[in-house]
Structure formats: C-alpha cells, structure tokens
Scaffold this motif. Sequence first.
Motif, mmCIF file in Angstrom:
data_model
loop_
_atom_site.group_PDB
_atom_site.id
_atom_site.type_symbol
_atom_site.label_atom_id
_atom_site.label_comp_id
_atom_site.label_asym_id
_atom_site.label_seq_id
_atom_site.Cartn_x
_atom_site.Cartn_y
_atom_site.Cartn_z
ATOM 1 N N ALA A 9 -1.218 1.134 -4.190
ATOM 2 C CA ALA A 9 -0.319 0.552 -5.206
ATOM 3 C C ALA A 9 0.870 1.450 -5.525
ATOM 4 O O ALA A 9 1.934 0.964 -5.911
ATOM 5 N N THR A 10 0.706 2.761 -5.365
ATOM 6 C CA THR A 10 1.760 3.700 -5.751
ATOM 7 C C THR A 10 2.827 3.891 -4.674
ATOM 8 O O THR A 10 3.823 4.572 -4.897
ATOM 9 N N GLY A 11 2.619 3.299 -3.497
ATOM 10 C CA GLY A 11 3.579 3.454 -2.404
ATOM 11 C C GLY A 11 4.689 2.416 -2.461
ATOM 12 O O GLY A 11 4.779 1.612 -3.402
ATOM 13 N N GLN A 36 -3.177 7.916 -4.297
ATOM 14 C CA GLN A 36 -3.735 9.195 -3.871
ATOM 15 C C GLN A 36 -3.135 10.370 -4.644
ATOM 16 O O GLN A 36 -3.840 11.069 -5.353
ATOM 17 N N THR A 37 -1.806 10.576 -4.505
ATOM 18 C CA THR A 37 -1.183 11.750 -5.145
ATOM 19 C C THR A 37 -0.304 11.391 -6.353
ATOM 20 O O THR A 37 -0.126 12.199 -7.247
ATOM 21 N N ARG A 38 0.271 10.178 -6.343
ATOM 22 C CA ARG A 38 1.204 9.811 -7.434
ATOM 23 C C ARG A 38 0.417 9.273 -8.638
ATOM 24 O O ARG A 38 0.445 8.081 -8.948
ATOM 25 N N ILE A 39 -0.285 10.197 -9.304
ATOM 26 C CA ILE A 39 -1.207 9.827 -10.375
ATOM 27 C C ILE A 39 -0.456 9.325 -11.616
ATOM 28 O O ILE A 39 -0.903 8.389 -12.280
ATOM 29 N N LYS A 125 -0.407 -1.620 9.243
ATOM 30 C CA LYS A 125 -0.447 -1.989 10.661
ATOM 31 C C LYS A 125 -1.319 -1.064 11.484
ATOM 32 O O LYS A 125 -1.903 -1.458 12.489
ATOM 33 N N GLU A 126 -1.415 0.221 11.041
ATOM 34 C CA GLU A 126 -2.200 1.184 11.814
ATOM 35 C C GLU A 126 -3.653 0.726 11.946
ATOM 36 O O GLU A 126 -4.297 0.981 12.974
ATOM 37 N N ALA A 127 -4.196 0.044 10.924
ATOM 38 C CA ALA A 127 -5.583 -0.432 10.978
ATOM 39 C C ALA A 127 -5.777 -1.369 12.173
ATOM 40 O O ALA A 127 -6.765 -1.276 12.899
HETATM 41 P P1 NDP Z 1 3.942 4.952 1.205
HETATM 42 O O1 NDP Z 1 3.787 6.302 1.767
HETATM 43 O O2 NDP Z 1 5.103 4.651 0.342
HETATM 44 O O3 NDP Z 1 2.605 4.547 0.388
HETATM 45 C C1 NDP Z 1 1.340 4.776 0.922
HETATM 46 C C2 NDP Z 1 0.258 4.449 -0.101
HETATM 47 O O4 NDP Z 1 -1.009 4.838 0.408
HETATM 48 C C3 NDP Z 1 0.424 5.197 -1.417
HETATM 49 O O5 NDP Z 1 -0.113 4.407 -2.453
HETATM 50 C C4 NDP Z 1 -0.434 6.445 -1.198
HETATM 51 O O6 NDP Z 1 -0.854 7.045 -2.414
HETATM 52 C C5 NDP Z 1 -1.600 5.846 -0.453
HETATM 53 N N1 NDP Z 1 -2.264 6.794 0.421
HETATM 54 C C6 NDP Z 1 -1.696 7.673 1.283
HETATM 55 N N2 NDP Z 1 -2.647 8.364 1.951
HETATM 56 C C7 NDP Z 1 -3.846 7.921 1.488
HETATM 57 C C8 NDP Z 1 -5.207 8.252 1.786
HETATM 58 N N3 NDP Z 1 -5.519 9.208 2.665
HETATM 59 N N4 NDP Z 1 -6.175 7.593 1.115
HETATM 60 C C9 NDP Z 1 -5.884 6.645 0.209
HETATM 61 N N5 NDP Z 1 -4.617 6.278 -0.114
HETATM 62 C C10 NDP Z 1 -3.612 6.912 0.528
HETATM 63 O O7 NDP Z 1 3.886 3.948 2.451
HETATM 64 P P2 NDP Z 1 4.522 2.482 2.572
HETATM 65 O O8 NDP Z 1 4.259 1.708 1.331
HETATM 66 O O9 NDP Z 1 5.880 2.584 3.110
HETATM 67 O O10 NDP Z 1 3.622 1.879 3.760
HETATM 68 C C11 NDP Z 1 2.302 1.426 3.551
HETATM 69 C C12 NDP Z 1 1.840 0.675 4.797
HETATM 70 O O11 NDP Z 1 2.664 -0.485 4.934
HETATM 71 C C13 NDP Z 1 2.020 1.472 6.095
HETATM 72 O O12 NDP Z 1 0.969 1.167 6.963
HETATM 73 C C14 NDP Z 1 3.329 0.958 6.659
HETATM 74 O O13 NDP Z 1 3.385 1.032 8.059
HETATM 75 C C15 NDP Z 1 3.284 -0.497 6.207
HETATM 76 N N6 NDP Z 1 4.620 -1.107 6.076
HETATM 77 C C16 NDP Z 1 5.515 -0.625 5.179
HETATM 78 C C17 NDP Z 1 6.782 -1.188 5.056
HETATM 79 C C18 NDP Z 1 7.759 -0.704 4.038
HETATM 80 O O14 NDP Z 1 8.826 -1.294 3.888
HETATM 81 N N7 NDP Z 1 7.478 0.346 3.281
HETATM 82 C C19 NDP Z 1 7.184 -2.289 5.929
HETATM 83 C C20 NDP Z 1 6.160 -2.738 6.822
HETATM 84 C C21 NDP Z 1 4.920 -2.157 6.887
HETATM 85 P P3 NDP Z 1 0.126 8.110 -3.193
HETATM 86 O O15 NDP Z 1 1.511 7.600 -3.056
HETATM 87 O O16 NDP Z 1 -0.385 8.006 -4.624
HETATM 88 O O17 NDP Z 1 -0.095 9.436 -2.602
#
Ligand code: NDP
Length: 389
Positions: A9-11, A36-39, A125-127
């Motif tokens: 959710a934080t990404g 994960q990190t963005r608490i 997509k990696e999954a």
């Molecule tokens: P971000 O790096 O912005 O976000 C990743 C998310 O995953 C964050 O919530 C992060 O937490 C969490 N996370 C990272 N590592 C772990 C772990 N080891 N265990 C649990 N949670 C984890 O990535 P994106 O949102 O850009 O991308 C997410 C997925 O979507 C990727 O697979 C990407 O390929 C795909 N995607 C993204 C697009 C985009 O426009 N961004 C477009 C198409 C596909 P935290 O931030 O709190 O550390």
Amino acid sequence: MQSLTILGATGSIGVSTLDVVARHPDRYRIFALTGQTRIDVLAEQCAQFQPEVAVVVDADAAERLQKLIRDRGLKTNVVYGEQALCDVASADACDTVMAAIVGAAGLGPSLAAAKAGKKLLLANKEALVISGQLFMDAVAASGSTLLPIDSEHNAIFQCLPIGYQRVPPQHGIRKILLTASGGPFLDRELSSFDSITPEQAVAHPNWSMGRKISVDSATMMNKGLEVIEAHWLFGASASQIEVVIHPQSVIHSMVAYADGSVLAQLGNPDMRTPIAHALAYPERIDSGVDAIDLARIAQLDFREPDRVRFPCLQLAFDVLHAGGSAPAVLNAANEVAVQAFLDKQIGFTRISSLIAETLSRVPAASVDTLESLLAQDSKARDQARALLQ
Ligand code: NDP
Ligand code: MG
C-alpha cells in the motif's frame, strides 16, 4: 461493497490505488494494508482508511507502527511477517486483492490470493514471471478472477473480446503489440552508458514509479518481464508478442486481428486508469485521470526496439524460449543486479551482463513445485552475488 487488501500500500501503485478508492467510499472499504519501510505513510493511510489489519515485514516495524496507531487512537490490528501477508491476501473478510509488492517478495502473498479465489488485481509482474504455470494453474483451480494492472496488459485485456481474454488462434488474433516508451536512454549516446547514474536511471520521462521498476524501464528489462507476463496472462506464444517503441506512452498496447484490424487502448500515462478499470470491472468509474488531449499530443511515434542498446529485452525472449526455471533465474539475477546498481556497486551496463552470466551458470531446470522454483531463485541470487565480488 468490495472489501480490499492492498499488498504494498505504501508504494507507487498502492498510493494510486488508495487515491482511486478514496473517490468511491460507497463502493470500496479497506480490509488490510501492508508496507515494509514507509511506516509513517502506512500509519497515515490507516488513519484515513481505517483498515481492520495492517501488516509489516518485521517485528521492529510492527512495534513502530503499533505506537503510531495507538497515538492516533485507531483500532487497526498490527501484525507482521510473510505468513501474515499471505493471511490478509486470503482472508474470508476480503474479496479483492491488489498485489503491488515489488519483486519476488510478492510471490507468496500474490499466490495466496490466487489460491483463495480472490478477485486479484496483479501489479506484481515478477510473481508471474517466476511461477507462470503454477500461478495460472492456481487461478484456474480456485476460479480467481485475474485482472492485469500493468498498463500494457490492462490495455491488451481491454482490446481482447470480452470473455475471450486468451490468444488461441481461433479467436482470429494475429499478434499482441506491446508498446514500450524506451525509457530515459532511448536516444542517449551508447558509448556514454557506463556513466549512467541511479538518479538518471530512475527519472522516467513519462511515468512516476518505484525505483526498481524505473531501473527496469531504463534497461528495458521491464519490457522483457512484460513479454513473459503477457505470455502467461493471455496464453500468447513468444512469436505472437511484438515489442514496439512508442516514446509518448499514449497507446498502452494493441491487439492485431486476422482481418487487419488493430485495436488500441489510449490514455494519459497514469496508473489510476488501469487500477480503476480493474477495480470496477466490468463497470467503469472515475479514476481522477483527465481525458487525453490528442491535438496537444499532436504526434505518435513508433519504432523497432534496438536489442544491442537493450540486451535485457533479448535475454527475456531467450528465457521464455528456454522455459522451466529460466525466467525465475533471470528475475532473481535482475533483482540482485538492479539493487547493486542502485547501491552504486556496479555500473549500468553491468546489469545485463551480470544477468547473462548468471543464466549461463544456473542452467534452466524443469520445475513443477513452488519449492523447486524458490530453490532455483535462491541459487540464482547466490550466483549473481558471487559475480558481484
Ligand atoms: P514501490 O517500490 O513504489 O512499492 C513497493 C511496495 O512493496 C511498497 O509498499 C513496499 O513497502 C513493499 N515492499 C517492498 N519490499 C517488500 C518486501 N520484501 N516485503 C513486503 N513488502 C515489500 O513499487 P511500485 O509500486 O512501483 O511497484 C509495485 C509492483 O507493481 C512491482 O512489481 C512493479 O513491477 C509493478 N508495476 C508498477 C507500476 C508503476 O507505475 N509503479 C506499473 C506497472 C507495474 P515500503 O514502501 O513501505 O518499503
Ligand atoms: Mg508496464
């Protein structure tokens, strides 16, 4: 009312998903959010969306989040660990899962949602690259509805006939045309690639995304992963998937039919469009994204990808042909190489050569269980890390 779990959710994708959700409080409520990190961000999201559960990865983060939740007087239950991520992805209390954790870390929870028969919005997509057949088998066995979030795959999904979102020849489909922006280095002098910095690589010309996928876009490994993703999602063979460079990122992909028709999906480069499409499918809802202004865009360009400039794209086609564990090995080596590049341990051009060397040292094995795939993944990571030394 749909009840949602948002993994990651934080990404970048997670935040865009919550933006769409916030526009439709009558349609969606949040069951669980994970980070994960963005608490701090996660705590703010909990305050706004009041989920039942928030999940983090380790005990330290859980303690920090717990304190922030308590300070805000919230009732959200804080838990942590891989099993907790799988639990919120498969819980009876949620019917839709946004899988937006980045990298192989998302495989377990994404797969748990697929096995539990959830409506699964797949960004991770990696999954699919790692576990393709197993993943699609889990979706079929549980009756899960799998909707692509990746903008290209979401576009292809929209351009395929409803109810026939697979590409066997009898549907008159000639080709999938997967568009690619070409990233920030499409026209950069090739001889200067060695001096590319992480800051330059993550500055995508059209899209704002997480750091890992931004580097993948710069090497065009992202497009390579997407070729494999399209193969599994739509049942298309490698020869049915063609990559087309389209620098404006207005056409998100196309499907070419036997009668000469080509259907395309267009829109501004904003992930809220495919997210809203998948959330509401088969209905349409407001995403907050404006309509495109074609007169202002004025011009749409296309060209063939340059496989010398972007060797990662060829590597992805190679592993798709090799099959078995080869895509999982490619993905693992790429994750190690991208992190090493972001950490300034290696240069930009070393990313592709490191992956190629890992692939030659960890030969493709046939894999029929998740355990054997994960074993290949960790073997590839060890090999790639050894090559870094
Ligand atoms: P971000 O790096 O912005 O976000 C990743 C998310 O995953 C964050 O919530 C992060 O937490 C969490 N996370 C990272 N590592 C772990 C772990 N080891 N265990 C649990 N949670 C984890 O990535 P994106 O949102 O850009 O991308 C997410 C997925 O979507 C990727 O697979 C990407 O390929 C795909 N995607 C993204 C697009 C985009 O426009 N961004 C477009 C198409 C596909 P935290 O931030 O709190 O550390
Ligand atoms: Mg994409």
